[in-house]
Design an enzyme around this catalytic site. Structure first.
Site, PDB file in Angstrom:
ATOM      1  N   SER A  44       0.808  -1.221   0.000  1.00  0.00           N
ATOM      2  CA  SER A  44       0.000   0.000   0.000  1.00  0.00           C
ATOM      3  C   SER A  44       0.835   1.263   0.000  1.00  0.00           C
ATOM      4  O   SER A  44       0.294   2.357   0.118  1.00  0.00           O
ATOM      5  CB  SER A  44      -0.908  -0.001   1.223  1.00  0.00           C
ATOM      6  OG  SER A  44      -0.133   0.043   2.402  1.00  0.00           O
ATOM      7  N   ARG A 100      -6.909  10.336  -8.946  1.00  0.00           N
ATOM      8  CA  ARG A 100      -7.530  10.504  -7.626  1.00  0.00           C
ATOM      9  C   ARG A 100      -6.439  10.749  -6.578  1.00  0.00           C
ATOM     10  O   ARG A 100      -5.431  10.052  -6.529  1.00  0.00           O
ATOM     11  CB  ARG A 100      -8.321   9.253  -7.257  1.00  0.00           C
ATOM     12  CG  ARG A 100      -8.955   9.283  -5.840  1.00  0.00           C
ATOM     13  CD  ARG A 100      -8.099   8.597  -4.809  1.00  0.00           C
ATOM     14  NE  ARG A 100      -8.796   8.397  -3.535  1.00  0.00           N
ATOM     15  CZ  ARG A 100      -8.204   7.981  -2.417  1.00  0.00           C
ATOM     16  NH1 ARG A 100      -6.916   7.725  -2.408  1.00  0.00           N
ATOM     17  NH2 ARG A 100      -8.893   7.806  -1.302  1.00  0.00           N
ATOM     18  N   THR A 125      -4.621   6.797   8.453  1.00  0.00           N
ATOM     19  CA  THR A 125      -4.742   5.775   7.422  1.00  0.00           C
ATOM     20  C   THR A 125      -6.230   5.436   7.313  1.00  0.00           C
ATOM     21  O   THR A 125      -7.001   5.703   8.231  1.00  0.00           O
ATOM     22  CB  THR A 125      -3.962   4.492   7.773  1.00  0.00           C
ATOM     23  OG1 THR A 125      -4.484   3.958   8.997  1.00  0.00           O
ATOM     24  CG2 THR A 125      -2.477   4.746   7.932  1.00  0.00           C
ATOM     25  N   GLY A 126      -6.613   4.853   6.200  1.00  0.00           N
ATOM     26  CA  GLY A 126      -8.018   4.479   6.024  1.00  0.00           C
ATOM     27  C   GLY A 126      -8.658   5.281   4.909  1.00  0.00           C
ATOM     28  O   GLY A 126      -7.969   5.839   4.050  1.00  0.00           O
TER      29      GLY A 126
HETATM   30  N1  GLY Z   1      -5.732   7.144   3.326  1.00  0.00           N
HETATM   31  C1  GLY Z   1      -5.210   6.830   2.059  1.00  0.00           C
HETATM   32  C2  GLY Z   1      -6.084   7.189   0.951  1.00  0.00           C
HETATM   33  O1  GLY Z   1      -7.293   7.205   1.093  1.00  0.00           O
HETATM   34  O2  GLY Z   1      -5.565   7.449  -0.125  1.00  0.00           O
END
Ligand code: GLY
Length: 396
Positions: free
Chosen positions: A104, A270, A293-294
């Site tokens: 990630s 995005r 995070t999230g």
């Molecule tokens: N928190 C990471 C994202 O939504 O890109």
């Protein structure tokens, strides 16, 4: 008269447990009501001889890819060894950015819908009052380093897309054609087959794919990632994963950094919360730091990291401040598509928080089996449980 904050009484304890939090909530709200207006931020001086601490999302304390020191251990060692706090934190998150096993962040992060890895990052230096970020950056494994250069070498706070890449190239960063790994490309292809089964065939299923009569691509798109979660093909961390890492040294110097590949298979271009100051990260050198995070969209709508720091400025403990922000996100989540069967947010969101006194907390919308955060103090590094706002899970 405003009752004293429970957490202020408990100044020897760096964290509050849930019972203490509940007991302090009413007092905290009263104190917040009496807080100075945002425009009149008091000039709080960071105390010296603070217990140094580094906090991060759970991927900040994972040994992967043969490493012997985790992100928070590296950051803590460098910071307490006299290094600049932000240098130390960036060195820590570099481990995760360069790790192909972390799906990630950085190299091997989740690509966008076109199969291209686009990375977001930002950093803030409390003592210097400097910040920098990059968004939708392609080809650089360590976007946190580029964000650091934006902070140190430009008058700007945020560079995006091709401009961010050109800036990185001019500064000598290696620009690669593709930051996918074999696994990140395989999962993207799996996702593609689920949303566009008419064009992306699964060789294991043959040309007469049993997906032939399935709903149209548009109808499947929203659910494909969630299906993959449910099937265990990927983890929640991989769908929304990120690393945020914040630290304070004994001199009370606070910094933070956040870096991510963002939402898996996002619409190209995005940008989530991670590179946005006040959302994915906020640091006030005289108050503290918070990062997330999230689900970035939920955080962006509420600028929750800024909210948390302002709550701490008003005197609230990091745990109280984090719960306030989660409550705000919950209250502002009203669209049915974002709610689970219980009418609660159908997503995860977590914050990692520390204040100028070295007190810290990790909070999340829900508890879960992976609901941990990384913390490193003079006693060493560990994964500690995140304090949840809500019982149960995001799925209902
Ligand atoms: N928190 C990471 C994202 O939504 O890109």
């Amino acid at each position: 008269m405003v009752p004293p904050l429970r957490c202020e009484e408990d100044s020897m304890s760096p964290t509050l447990n849930r019972r203490e939090f509940v007991a302090s909530a009413a007092a905290g709200l009263a104190a917040a009501r009496s807080a100075p207006a945002l425009g009149r931020a008091p000039a709080v001086q960071a105390p010296r001889n603070v217990p140094p601490v580094v906090v991060a999302s759970a991927n900040g304390h994972r040994y992967t890819n043969g490493g012997t020191e985790t992100c928070v251990e590296t950051a803590f060692r460098r910071m307490t060894g006299g290094g600049d706090v932000l240098d130390a934190l960036v060195a820590g998150v570099n481990i995760v950015e360069l790790d192909p096993e972390d799906a990630s962040v950085g190299y091997g992060g989740r690509p966008n819908a076109d199969g291209v890895v686009q990375l977001d990052a930002c950093c803030m230096h409390g003592p210097k009052r400097r910040a920098g970020g990059v968004a939708a950056l392609e080809g650089v494994r360590t976007p946190s380093n580029v964000a650091r250069m934006v902070a140190d070498l430009t008058d700007h706070h945020l560079l995006v897309g091709a401009g961010a890449q050109r800036f990185a190239r001019q500064l000598g960063f290696t620009i690669e054609d593709d930051l996918n790994t074999e696994r990140s490309r395989r999962l993207w292809l799996d996702w593609k087959r689920r949303i566009d089964p008419g064009h992306y065939l699964d060789p294991d299923r043959g040309l007469d794919s049993d997906r032939a009569g399935e709903p149209a691509a548009a109808a499947r798109r929203d659910g494909a990632g969630l299906d993959m979660l449910a099937e265990g093909v990927l983890t929640e961390d991989e769908l929304y994963g990120t690393i945020n890492c914040d630290g304070i040294n004994a001199a009370g110097e606070v910094c933070g950094v956040t870096t991510t590949s963002g939402l898996a298979w996002k619409i190209p271009g995005r940008v989530g919360d991670s590179p946005i100051l006040g959302a994915g990260l906020y640091v006030d050198g005289a108050v503290g730091a918070a990062g997330s995070t999230g689900r970035g969209e939920a955080n962006l709508y509420n600028l929750a990291s800024f909210l948390i720091v302002e709550q701490m400025r008003a005197g609230r403990h990091p745990l109280d401040a984090g719960m306030e922000a989660l409550g705000r996100v919950r209250a502002n989540t009203v669209e049915p598509r974002l709610l689970n069967g219980r009418g609660l947010p159908a997503f995860g969101l977590s914050f990692y928080i520390l204040d100028r006194r070295g007190r810290y907390a990790g909070v999340s919308m829900y508890a879960g089996e992976n609901s941990r955060y990384a913390v490193c103090t003079e006693n060493g590094a560990e994964l500690a449980p995140l304090e949840p706002l809500l019982e149960g899970s995001a799925r209902g």
